[in-house]
Design a protein around this motif. Sequence first.
Motif, PDB file in Angstrom:
ATOM      1  N   TYR A 297       3.786 -25.585  69.240  1.00 49.87           N
ATOM      2  CA  TYR A 297       2.771 -24.674  69.768  1.00 49.87           C
ATOM      3  C   TYR A 297       2.561 -24.922  71.257  1.00 49.87           C
ATOM      4  O   TYR A 297       2.724 -26.046  71.733  1.00 49.87           O
ATOM      5  N   ASP A 298       2.171 -23.880  71.976  1.00 44.30           N
ATOM      6  CA  ASP A 298       1.858 -24.041  73.404  1.00 44.30           C
ATOM      7  C   ASP A 298       0.515 -24.729  73.581  1.00 44.30           C
ATOM      8  O   ASP A 298       0.271 -25.397  74.580  1.00 44.30           O
TER       9      ASP A 298
ATOM     10  N   TYR B 213     -10.314 -18.992  66.503  1.00 40.49           N
ATOM     11  CA  TYR B 213      -9.139 -18.252  66.020  1.00 40.49           C
ATOM     12  C   TYR B 213      -9.329 -16.738  66.214  1.00 40.49           C
ATOM     13  O   TYR B 213      -8.433 -16.049  66.712  1.00 40.49           O
TER      14      TYR B 213
ATOM     15  N   GLY C 209      -2.917 -13.484  71.731  1.00 41.35           N
ATOM     16  CA  GLY C 209      -1.544 -13.939  71.469  1.00 41.35           C
ATOM     17  C   GLY C 209      -1.291 -14.379  70.042  1.00 41.35           C
ATOM     18  O   GLY C 209      -2.107 -14.155  69.140  1.00 41.35           O
ATOM     19  N   GLU C 210      -0.147 -15.013  69.875  1.00 44.54           N
ATOM     20  CA  GLU C 210       0.266 -15.468  68.553  1.00 44.54           C
ATOM     21  C   GLU C 210      -0.597 -16.663  68.156  1.00 44.54           C
ATOM     22  O   GLU C 210      -0.811 -17.571  68.991  1.00 44.54           O
ATOM     23  N   LYS C 211      -1.083 -16.692  66.932  1.00 48.31           N
ATOM     24  CA  LYS C 211      -2.003 -17.765  66.552  1.00 48.31           C
ATOM     25  C   LYS C 211      -1.929 -18.065  65.062  1.00 48.31           C
ATOM     26  O   LYS C 211      -1.597 -17.208  64.251  1.00 48.31           O
ATOM     27  N   VAL C 212      -2.271 -19.307  64.764  1.00 48.46           N
ATOM     28  CA  VAL C 212      -2.260 -19.783  63.379  1.00 48.46           C
ATOM     29  C   VAL C 212      -3.511 -20.622  63.201  1.00 48.46           C
ATOM     30  O   VAL C 212      -3.900 -21.349  64.113  1.00 48.46           O
TER      31      VAL C 212
ATOM     32  N   THR D 261      -7.104 -20.580  78.267  1.00 48.00           N
ATOM     33  CA  THR D 261      -6.123 -19.640  77.721  1.00 48.00           C
ATOM     34  C   THR D 261      -5.930 -18.498  78.718  1.00 48.00           C
ATOM     35  O   THR D 261      -6.848 -18.196  79.489  1.00 48.00           O
TER      36      THR D 261
ATOM     37  N   LYS E 110       1.672 -19.376  71.906  1.00 48.31           N
ATOM     38  CA  LYS E 110       1.423 -19.581  70.471  1.00 48.31           C
ATOM     39  C   LYS E 110       0.413 -20.725  70.314  1.00 48.31           C
ATOM     40  O   LYS E 110       0.641 -21.833  70.821  1.00 48.31           O
ATOM     41  N   THR E 111      -0.667 -20.440  69.650  1.00 49.50           N
ATOM     42  CA  THR E 111      -1.748 -21.427  69.531  1.00 49.50           C
ATOM     43  C   THR E 111      -1.989 -21.788  68.073  1.00 49.50           C
ATOM     44  O   THR E 111      -2.013 -20.918  67.204  1.00 49.50           O
TER      45      THR E 111
END
Length: 159
Positions: free
Chosen positions: A43-44, A22, A27-30, A158, A2-3
Motif C-alpha cells: 500500500y502507498d 475509509y 482513491g483505491e482503498k481497503v 493524502t 492505494k490506502t
Amino acid sequence: MKTLVVYSSKSGNTKKLAEAVYAHLPGEKVIQTMEESPEGRGYDLVVAGFWLQAGKVDPLAGKYLENLRGGKLFLMATHGASVHSEHARNAMAGAVKLASSCHILGTFNCQGEVNADFLVKAQAKEPPPPWITDAPSAAGHPDDADIAKLLKEIDKVTP
Ligand SMILES: Cc1cc2nc3c(=O)[nH]c(=O)nc-3n(C[C@H](O)[C@H](O)[C@H](O)COP(=O)(O)O)c2cc1C
C-alpha cells in the motif's frame, strides 16, 4: 494511491474512526481488521488504529506495528485518558517506536468511551490507573467533532 485502513477495536470506538477515514479517503482503498490483514504490505499509505490497554498500544496492534516493514503510516488511537494527557502522549510515542521502520506521516489521539463494566472494575483497583480520572469525559466519544478533526489530519497526508 492505494490506502489500507487497518484497526484493532474491542468495543467499537477505534472501528468508528477507521470507518470514517475509509469513507472519506479518495482513491483505491481497503479496510480490514488487524487480524484480517496481518502484514499491511503493498500500500502507498497505511492508516492504523488501535486502543490503549494498560497504558500501551493494545497487544494485537502492538504486534502489527512491530511487523510492518517500511512505508508511509498514519497512527490513530482511542483511549479513556484525555487527548493531551501525558498518558496518551506516552502511549502514542510507544506506538511510533514500535513502527520505527515506517515513515510516520501523522498521529491522532481521541478519547473513546470506556466499557461500563470495565470502568467499574478499573475504578475499584488500588491504586486506580492514571487515566481513570479522565475516563468520565470520554463518554460519547468519538463524536462528530472528533471525526471532523481526524479527517482534517487525514486530508493533510493524502492527495
Ligand atoms: C481492558 C481495558 C484496558 C484499558 N486500558 C486503558 C489505558 O491504559 N489507558 C486509557 O487511556 N484507556 C484504557 N482503556 C479504555 C479504552 O482504551 C478506550 O475505551 C478505547 O476507546 C477502546 O477502544 P475500542 O472501542 O476500539 O475497543 C482500557 C479499556 C479496557 C477495556
